[in-house]
Write a protein that holds these residues in place. Structure first.
Motif, short mmCIF file in Angstrom:
data_model
loop_
_atom_site.label_atom_id
_atom_site.label_comp_id
_atom_site.label_asym_id
_atom_site.label_seq_id
_atom_site.Cartn_x
_atom_site.Cartn_y
_atom_site.Cartn_z
N ILE A 15 0.83 -1.20 0.00
CA ILE A 15 0.00 0.00 0.00
C ILE A 15 0.86 1.25 0.00
O ILE A 15 2.02 1.22 0.43
CB ILE A 15 -0.97 0.03 1.20
N LYS A 16 0.28 2.33 -0.50
CA LYS A 16 0.92 3.64 -0.46
C LYS A 16 0.09 4.49 0.49
O LYS A 16 -1.10 4.70 0.28
CB LYS A 16 0.94 4.29 -1.85
N VAL A 17 0.74 4.95 1.56
CA VAL A 17 0.09 5.81 2.54
C VAL A 17 0.44 7.25 2.18
O VAL A 17 1.62 7.60 2.08
CB VAL A 17 0.57 5.48 3.97
N LYS A 18 -0.59 8.07 1.97
CA LYS A 18 -0.37 9.43 1.52
C LYS A 18 -1.14 10.38 2.44
O LYS A 18 -2.28 10.11 2.79
CB LYS A 18 -0.90 9.57 0.10
N GLY A 19 -0.49 11.41 2.86
CA GLY A 19 -1.14 12.40 3.71
C GLY A 19 -0.15 13.08 4.62
O GLY A 19 1.06 12.86 4.56
N LYS A 20 -0.70 13.93 5.49
CA LYS A 20 0.15 14.64 6.43
C LYS A 20 0.58 13.68 7.52
O LYS A 20 -0.22 12.97 8.10
CB LYS A 20 -0.65 15.79 7.05
N TYR A 21 1.84 13.66 7.83
CA TYR A 21 2.42 12.83 8.89
C TYR A 21 2.05 11.34 8.74
O TYR A 21 1.33 10.79 9.55
CB TYR A 21 2.00 13.33 10.27
N PRO A 22 2.56 10.67 7.72
CA PRO A 22 2.26 9.24 7.57
C PRO A 22 2.88 8.39 8.68
O PRO A 22 2.44 7.27 8.92
CB PRO A 22 2.84 8.89 6.20
N GLU A 23 3.87 8.96 9.39
CA GLU A 23 4.47 8.23 10.51
C GLU A 23 3.45 8.01 11.62
O GLU A 23 3.48 6.98 12.30
CB GLU A 23 5.67 8.98 11.08
N MET A 24 2.56 8.96 11.79
CA MET A 24 1.52 8.80 12.80
C MET A 24 0.57 7.65 12.43
O MET A 24 0.11 6.92 13.30
CB MET A 24 0.74 10.11 12.98
N PHE A 25 0.32 7.49 11.14
CA PHE A 25 -0.49 6.37 10.67
C PHE A 25 0.19 5.05 11.02
O PHE A 25 -0.44 4.12 11.52
CB PHE A 25 -0.71 6.49 9.16
N VAL A 26 1.51 4.98 10.78
CA VAL A 26 2.27 3.77 11.09
C VAL A 26 2.27 3.53 12.60
O VAL A 26 2.09 2.39 13.07
CB VAL A 26 3.71 3.86 10.54
N ASN A 27 2.45 4.60 13.39
CA ASN A 27 2.43 4.45 14.85
C ASN A 27 1.08 3.94 15.35
O ASN A 27 1.01 3.11 16.24
CB ASN A 27 2.76 5.79 15.53
N ARG A 28 0.02 4.45 14.76
CA ARG A 28 -1.31 3.98 15.15
C ARG A 28 -1.52 2.51 14.77
O ARG A 28 -2.14 1.75 15.51
CB ARG A 28 -2.38 4.86 14.50
N CYS A 29 -0.96 2.10 13.63
CA CYS A 29 -1.04 0.68 13.23
C CYS A 29 -0.28 -0.20 14.22
O CYS A 29 -0.74 -1.27 14.58
CB CYS A 29 -0.48 0.50 11.82
N VAL A 30 0.88 0.25 14.64
CA VAL A 30 1.66 -0.49 15.63
C VAL A 30 0.89 -0.58 16.94
O VAL A 30 0.85 -1.63 17.58
CB VAL A 30 3.05 0.15 15.83
N HIS A 31 0.25 0.51 17.33
CA HIS A 31 -0.54 0.52 18.56
C HIS A 31 -1.72 -0.44 18.47
O HIS A 31 -2.08 -1.09 19.45
CB HIS A 31 -1.05 1.94 18.84
N GLU A 32 -2.32 -0.58 17.28
CA GLU A 32 -3.44 -1.49 17.06
C GLU A 32 -2.97 -2.92 16.74
O GLU A 32 -3.79 -3.77 16.43
CB GLU A 32 -4.32 -0.98 15.92
N GLN A 33 -1.67 -3.16 16.78
CA GLN A 33 -1.04 -4.46 16.53
C GLN A 33 -1.31 -4.97 15.10
O GLN A 33 -1.60 -6.13 14.88
CB GLN A 33 -1.48 -5.49 17.55
N ILE A 34 -1.21 -4.07 14.17
CA ILE A 34 -1.27 -4.43 12.75
C ILE A 34 0.16 -4.52 12.25
O ILE A 34 0.94 -3.59 12.39
CB ILE A 34 -2.05 -3.37 11.95
#
Length: 157
Positions: A15-34
């Motif tokens: 997937i391509k994650v696009k938007g402001k602060y994509p690192e926060m998206f990755v951090n949220r995925c780690v928090h949700e255990q994805i």
């Protein structure tokens, strides 16, 4: 990721994650255990990563709450392979039918030749062979072995 055959069996997407602060998206995925792997930064507001097919629905929920959007770049694994096969089912059916016909025709008796016998003996041999069930068009795996055929013919003649 150590076991690379598990994503191939269950399916995974790039997937391509696009938007402001994509690192926060990755951090949220780690928090949700994805589980995310092969994370690569393309630009300041774009990331590429791989994720299991089962986790895509959970990713959608995270994407709705964040300022990021994701799109599919590549789909891999057995579920996508079977979907492609199903789209080409006519071609696959033709290949399977070809091999079935090839197998059946290669195991079929195409002709019977008796050489080196007098016409009287040849007629007796043809009669015995017909009684056994050997004729043109018979499948070889339904017939007795050549040694058994020879034994039966020599016993009756």
């Amino acid at each position: 990721m150590k076991n690379q055959w598990i994503p191939e069996i269950t399916g995974h997407v790039r997937i391509k994650v696009k938007g402001k602060y994509p690192e926060m998206f990755v951090n949220r995925c780690v928090h949700e255990q994805i589980q995310l792997w092969n994370i690569q930064r393309v630009s300041n507001d774009e990331l590429l990563c791989s994720v299991m097919l089962d986790e895509v629905y959970r990713l959608r929920k995270i994407a709705k709450t964040s300022e990021c959007k994701f799109s599919f770049i590549e789909k891999r694994g057995i579920p996508f392979f079977w979907r492609n096969i199903w789209k080409r089912k006519g071609f696959v059916f033709g290949i399977v039918l070809f091999f079935v016909c090839l197998f059946l025709l290669s195991n079929m008796v195409w002709g019977i030749k008796i050489e080196g016998a007098s016409p009287v003996v040849e007629q007796k041999l043809n009669k015995v062979i017909d009684e056994i069930g050997i004729k043109k068009g018979a499948l070889q795996f339904q017939l007795p072995s050549p040694e058994n055929i020879q034994q039966i013919v020599t016993d009756q003649i």
